[in-house]
Design an enzyme around this catalytic site. Structure first.
Site, mmCIF file in Angstrom:
data_model
loop_
_atom_site.group_PDB
_atom_site.id
_atom_site.type_symbol
_atom_site.label_atom_id
_atom_site.label_comp_id
_atom_site.label_asym_id
_atom_site.label_seq_id
_atom_site.Cartn_x
_atom_site.Cartn_y
_atom_site.Cartn_z
ATOM 1 N N PRO A 212 0.781 -1.244 0.000
ATOM 2 C CA PRO A 212 0.000 0.000 0.000
ATOM 3 C C PRO A 212 0.815 1.299 0.000
ATOM 4 O O PRO A 212 0.811 2.066 0.966
ATOM 5 C CB PRO A 212 -0.835 -0.132 1.274
ATOM 6 C CG PRO A 212 0.022 -0.948 2.188
ATOM 7 C CD PRO A 212 0.725 -1.922 1.296
ATOM 8 N N CYS A 213 1.443 1.575 -1.124
ATOM 9 C CA CYS A 213 2.206 2.816 -1.246
ATOM 10 C C CYS A 213 1.293 4.041 -1.216
ATOM 11 O O CYS A 213 1.764 5.150 -0.934
ATOM 12 C CB CYS A 213 3.060 2.791 -2.507
ATOM 13 S SG CYS A 213 2.171 2.411 -4.018
#
Length: 171
Positions: free
Chosen positions: A136-137
């Site tokens: 989850p950047c």
């Protein structure tokens, strides 16, 4: 007469998956996921080049993404095999530790991996994350709390953060 040797069979595969943030392209060997890419970003990179389309190979990832977008999944449980430098792999592993529905800064990630002044390098590694959403950047924001660049586009980043905040209707 000149003949060409047959191409070596590929074990690398891809599929396209529909999602609320446009189609996603999943890549991998059929077991381990190596990529989750947004379509329509305008990037020159074609993640499907040289890969065999195999829609059945990614059933687990597809199902978990559907659950995520339906608001039913907050963590992914998939075998991942991103390709990157040792530093990038450390950053991407740390991104997976950011809890669903929360955000942190590039500096926070840098401190967590022991690179205290490495927030710019973390930003570069974050931008090269090949497994969007699942790694989850999108949960990484600027030090001042602002949304900063996102390879999938700022509209998608906002959508994912709103989804996780529970401010989107499910249906």
């Amino acid at each position: 007469m000149v003949t060409q040797a047959p191409a070596a069979p590929t074990t690398d595969r891809y599929t396209r998956v529909s999602s609320p943030v446009d189609d996603l392209i999943l890549t991998g060997d059929g077991t381990t996921l190596t990529g989750c890419y947004f379509t329509g970003t305008g990037h020159d990179h074609d993640p499907t080049e040289g890969l065999l389309r195999d829609d059945g190979a990614f059933a687990g990832a597809t199902g978990q993404l559907e659950e995520y977008f339906a608001g039913e999944r907050t963590e992914f449980d998939l075998p991942l095999g991103p390709s990157g430098t040792e530093f990038q792999l450390r950053v991407w592993q740390q991104l997976r530790a950011i809890p669903y529905g929360t955000t942190c800064t590039y500096g926070d990630v840098a401190r967590e991996i022991g690179a205290t002044n490495g927030f710019r390098a973390v930003g570069l590694a974050n931008g090269r994350n090949p497994i969007s959403i699942i790694v989850p950047c999108h949960r990484v924001i600027g030090a001042d709390g602002s949304l900063t660049g996102y390879g999938g586009g700022m509209d998608r980043k906002r959508f994912l953060l709103d989804l996780e905040a529970g401010t989107l209707p499910f249906g």
